[in-house]
Design a protein around this motif. Structure first.
Motif, short mmCIF file in Angstrom:
data_model
loop_
_atom_site.label_atom_id
_atom_site.label_comp_id
_atom_site.label_asym_id
_atom_site.label_seq_id
_atom_site.Cartn_x
_atom_site.Cartn_y
_atom_site.Cartn_z
N ASP A 287 -9.33 2.48 47.10
CA ASP A 287 -9.05 1.41 46.21
C ASP A 287 -8.27 0.20 46.79
OD1 ASP A 287 -10.32 2.80 44.41
OD2 ASP A 287 -8.66 3.60 43.26
N GLU A 288 -7.70 0.52 47.75
CA GLU A 288 -6.75 -0.33 48.46
C GLU A 288 -7.25 -0.76 49.76
OE1 GLU A 288 -2.54 0.08 47.69
OE2 GLU A 288 -2.83 1.18 45.92
N ARG A 289 -8.06 -1.65 50.01
CA ARG A 289 -8.63 -1.88 51.16
C ARG A 289 -7.87 -2.20 52.32
NH1 ARG A 289 -14.31 -2.26 50.47
NH2 ARG A 289 -14.81 -1.10 48.80
N GLY A 290 -6.73 -3.18 52.22
CA GLY A 290 -5.85 -3.56 53.17
C GLY A 290 -4.58 -2.61 53.35
N VAL A 291 -4.57 -1.49 52.82
CA VAL A 291 -3.50 -0.61 52.93
C VAL A 291 -3.68 0.16 54.46
CG1 VAL A 291 -4.48 1.44 51.79
CG2 VAL A 291 -1.92 0.89 52.19
N THR A 292 -2.77 0.22 55.20
CA THR A 292 -2.72 0.69 56.64
C THR A 292 -2.82 2.24 56.36
OG1 THR A 292 -0.56 0.67 56.89
CG2 THR A 292 -1.99 -1.09 57.76
N LEU A 293 -3.32 3.10 57.39
CA LEU A 293 -3.22 4.53 57.33
C LEU A 293 -1.87 5.01 57.26
CD1 LEU A 293 -4.83 7.07 57.03
CD2 LEU A 293 -5.15 7.00 59.56
N GLU A 294 -1.07 4.36 58.13
CA GLU A 294 0.36 4.76 58.32
C GLU A 294 0.99 4.44 56.78
OE1 GLU A 294 3.33 6.23 60.23
OE2 GLU A 294 1.66 5.60 61.34
N ALA A 295 0.71 3.33 56.20
CA ALA A 295 1.44 3.35 54.74
C ALA A 295 0.74 4.42 53.79
CB ALA A 295 0.85 1.93 54.25
N VAL A 296 -0.49 4.66 53.96
CA VAL A 296 -0.99 5.53 53.18
C VAL A 296 -0.26 7.15 53.30
CG1 VAL A 296 -3.00 7.12 52.38
CG2 VAL A 296 -3.17 4.61 52.55
N ALA A 297 -0.03 7.16 54.62
CA ALA A 297 0.66 8.52 54.86
C ALA A 297 2.03 8.60 54.49
CB ALA A 297 0.62 8.75 56.36
N ARG A 298 2.64 7.55 54.56
CA ARG A 298 4.29 7.60 54.03
C ARG A 298 4.18 8.03 52.57
NH1 ARG A 298 4.65 3.41 57.49
NH2 ARG A 298 4.68 1.86 55.90
N ARG A 299 3.12 7.16 51.59
CA ARG A 299 3.01 7.31 50.22
C ARG A 299 2.67 8.60 49.84
NH1 ARG A 299 -0.17 1.89 48.18
NH2 ARG A 299 0.07 3.23 46.31
N VAL A 300 1.85 9.40 50.59
CA VAL A 300 1.39 10.69 49.92
C VAL A 300 2.39 11.79 50.65
CG1 VAL A 300 -0.75 9.67 49.52
CG2 VAL A 300 -0.40 10.94 51.84
N GLY A 301 3.30 11.51 51.54
CA GLY A 301 4.14 12.61 52.05
C GLY A 301 3.81 13.23 53.35
N TYR A 302 3.11 12.30 54.36
CA TYR A 302 3.03 12.87 55.67
C TYR A 302 3.82 11.99 56.52
CZ TYR A 302 -1.02 15.97 54.62
OH TYR A 302 -1.67 17.06 53.97
N GLY A 303 4.43 12.46 57.63
CA GLY A 303 5.36 11.90 58.64
C GLY A 303 4.58 10.88 59.39
N SER A 304 3.16 10.90 59.40
CA SER A 304 2.65 9.62 60.34
C SER A 304 1.20 9.73 59.92
CB SER A 304 2.61 10.07 62.00
OG SER A 304 2.06 11.45 62.20
N ALA A 305 0.49 8.64 60.61
CA ALA A 305 -0.95 8.57 60.17
C ALA A 305 -1.76 9.76 60.83
CB ALA A 305 -1.35 7.06 60.86
#
Length: 331
Positions: A287-305
């Motif tokens: 749903d969020e085409r511009g979000v980076t994998l690193e940002a997704v990782a932080r939002r869902v509780g992973y320490g890195s992409a």
């Protein structure tokens, strides 16, 4: 967001396939498109759904709705004894059983398909064509086939969808995607909460019976300990949860929580959390085409992409980039 809302939010059509099928007897369609999920609303006439095993066929009458979970092939016909006359392949390509293409022969107009505009059988069909359009947790919660009887629920969405499918207007695909999502949500909400008579693998041969249709983890939501733990996970999946911190918040020992959670939900708390995080990551990537994998990782509780990518590929079989590229291809 309650647990059922979180589950139903896992359906998000993007370029879904929708049509009206108008057919005269005898007719029989062999469906082997490998789609993850298909919704069929019986608008007029009747249809029988049959699978390749020994399970009894399921009948749809006017107003009934079926939800079919792929990718197993199945047959839809005017009668279970009618042999297949049309085969639906991946990409919704239709052909005779011996391979003759029927696209031009059976096209009847805008999103209308079949052998006669005055056919006694009319079905509204919506197909989610890519795995990423429907969350894995939602797919896992569904039987292979559920049928919701038309007299057991009431929704205006079905009539809206019937009106909109044959229209050709700017932005129509987006309208149809959202209507398909709403129809699916309405049907599943009625089915999960026991509002209809739909069975599991076919009327008379499935797991029908009210609240018993709920997946175990959804029923666990009402447990005073496990339900609280699940709400904590759903409300803040990115928090660095452990079994110990969950136990502290729910007022029981770590061993008691782990045992009770596993018994009621069917998997340990941290396994459940992993699935929840990966579903959320898949939704964000979709749903969020511009979000980076690193940002997704932080939002869902992973320490890195890298950590998210490793978990995503291990559980889902594709990398986050492949998942996003698949969905981008139909946007």
């Amino acid at each position: 967001m309650d647990t059922l809302a979180g589950l139903l939010d896992g359906a998000r059509a993007r370029g879904a396939f929708l049509l009206r099928a108008m057919l005269t007897s005898p007719w029989s369609l062999r469906i082997q498109d490998r789609a993850p999920l298909t919704v069929v609303a019986q608008w007029r006439g009747e249809a029988w759904f049959s699978f390749d095993d020994a399970s009894p066929p399921a009948r749809l009458g006017p107003g009934d709705v079926a939800v079919v979970r792929g990718p197993d092939p199945y047959t839809v016909a005017d009668h279970p004894s009618t042999p297949p006359r049309v085969v639906i392949h991946p990409g919704q390509r239709c052909a005779t059983p011996d391979g003759v293409d029927l696209h031009d022969v059976m096209g009847l107009g805008v999103r209308t398909w079949g052998d006669a505009l005055d056919g006694e059988t009319v079905m509204l069909v919506g197909t989610y064509q890519l795995d990423g359009e429907v969350s894995r947790r939602l797919l896992d919660a569904l039987p292979r086939l559920l049928v919701l009887a038309g007299d057991s629920w009431d929704s205006p969405v079905l009539s809206l969808l019937a009106d909109e499918i044959p229209r050709d207007r700017p932005g129509q695909d987006a309208v149809l995607d959202r209507l398909l999502d709403l129809l699916l949500i309405d049907v599943l909400r009625a089915w999960f909460t026991g509002g209809g008579d739909g069975d599991g693998d076919g009327r008379g041969g499935g797991d029908g019976g009210g609240a018993g249709r709920e997946p175990s983890w959804l029923r666990a939501h009402t447990d005073p300990v496990v339900g609280r733990a699940m709400r904590l996970l759903h409300n803040n999946p990115g928090h660095p949860w452990t079994v110990a911190t969950l136990a502290a918040h729910t007022g029981v020992s770590r061993a008691a929580l782990a045992r009770r959670f596993t018994d009621l939900v069917g998997e340990p708390p941290m396994t459940y959390l992993t699935g929840l995080r990966l579903d959320l990551a898949a939704t964000l990537l979709r749903d969020e085409r511009g979000v980076t994998l690193e940002a997704v990782a932080r939002r869902v509780g992973y320490g890195s992409a890298f950590a998210l990518s490793s978990a995503f590929k291990r559980v889902r079989g594709v990398s986050p980039a492949e998942h996003r590229a698949r969905l981008s291809g139909v946007a």
